[in-house]
Design an enzyme around this catalytic site. Sequence first.
Site, PDB file in Angstrom:
ATOM      1  N   ALA A 159      -0.683  -0.097  -4.775  1.00  0.00           N
ATOM      2  CA  ALA A 159      -1.631   0.114  -4.067  1.00  0.00           C
ATOM      3  C   ALA A 159      -1.331   1.786  -4.575  1.00  0.00           C
ATOM      4  O   ALA A 159      -0.292   2.198  -3.394  1.00  0.00           O
ATOM      5  CB  ALA A 159      -2.849   0.058  -3.075  1.00  0.00           C
ATOM      6  N   ASP A 179       0.938  -1.195   0.476  1.00  0.00           N
ATOM      7  CA  ASP A 179      -0.494   0.149  -0.106  1.00  0.00           C
ATOM      8  C   ASP A 179       1.333   1.641   0.288  1.00  0.00           C
ATOM      9  O   ASP A 179       2.225   1.569   0.963  1.00  0.00           O
ATOM     10  CB  ASP A 179      -1.133   0.194   1.399  1.00  0.00           C
ATOM     11  CG  ASP A 179      -2.548   0.966   1.007  1.00  0.00           C
ATOM     12  OD1 ASP A 179      -2.512   1.907  -0.225  1.00  0.00           O
ATOM     13  OD2 ASP A 179      -2.720   1.184   2.104  1.00  0.00           O
ATOM     14  N   GLU A 180       0.383   1.899  -0.900  1.00  0.00           N
ATOM     15  CA  GLU A 180       1.179   3.617  -0.621  1.00  0.00           C
ATOM     16  C   GLU A 180       2.808   2.876  -1.474  1.00  0.00           C
ATOM     17  O   GLU A 180       3.203   3.607  -0.879  1.00  0.00           O
ATOM     18  CB  GLU A 180       1.561   4.052   0.238  1.00  0.00           C
ATOM     19  CG  GLU A 180       0.070   5.150   0.732  1.00  0.00           C
ATOM     20  CD  GLU A 180      -0.542   5.961  -0.218  1.00  0.00           C
ATOM     21  OE1 GLU A 180       0.335   6.542  -1.333  1.00  0.00           O
ATOM     22  OE2 GLU A 180      -2.092   5.708  -0.465  1.00  0.00           O
ATOM     23  N   PHE A 181       2.907   2.595  -2.671  1.00  0.00           N
ATOM     24  CA  PHE A 181       3.408   1.901  -3.239  1.00  0.00           C
ATOM     25  C   PHE A 181       4.465   2.977  -3.905  1.00  0.00           C
ATOM     26  O   PHE A 181       5.739   3.614  -3.621  1.00  0.00           O
ATOM     27  CB  PHE A 181       3.879   1.091  -4.072  1.00  0.00           C
ATOM     28  CG  PHE A 181       3.491   1.622  -5.216  1.00  0.00           C
ATOM     29  CD1 PHE A 181       5.049   0.844  -6.425  1.00  0.00           C
ATOM     30  CD2 PHE A 181       2.615   1.825  -5.983  1.00  0.00           C
ATOM     31  CE1 PHE A 181       4.348   1.784  -7.786  1.00  0.00           C
ATOM     32  CE2 PHE A 181       1.955   2.457  -7.672  1.00  0.00           C
ATOM     33  CZ  PHE A 181       3.239   2.372  -8.007  1.00  0.00           C
TER      34      PHE A 181
END
Length: 163
Positions: free
Chosen positions: A101, A68-70
């Site tokens: 994401a 997440d928050e790549f």
Amino acid sequence: MKEGGKPPQTVRFVTVLDDRLTQRALISLDAELKRREEVLNAADAKNLAELTRRDPDNAPPSLLIVIDEFGTLVKEVPEFVNGVVDVAQRGRSLGVHLILATQRPGGVVSESIRANTPLRIALRVNSSGDSIDVIENDRAARIPSGRQWAGRGYVRVGHGSVE
């Protein structure tokens, strides 16, 4: 629920990656790929799907890596993202899959990521550039805002059309 009534398992959560954890995670993932290759070779199976069909009790479960928050991760630990994309590329036939994401994809979706992520989904984004980065056109930026449009998006599979 997984077939046979077994629930999916969470093996590890990593919330902050420093250099030591980055290397440890990549080494662990590489070792897992090698283990899966050995399992498939011993069973004379070309991929996890074949082994699961023939001998589900001895097939390793699929491994899903979720980042997440790549976009933030690319900026803070780019070598980890490159390493995990490589793991996912090598691990596709071994049942290793990657979900990336981010709310702001602008400039962080590299050619390597595009080449190795055949399925891409873009929910409504604020800029044409963000939409183009993910699905290679601006449709996701043209989704109207508002509750009645919540959760709408576009999907691109491989080089196919965007739906």
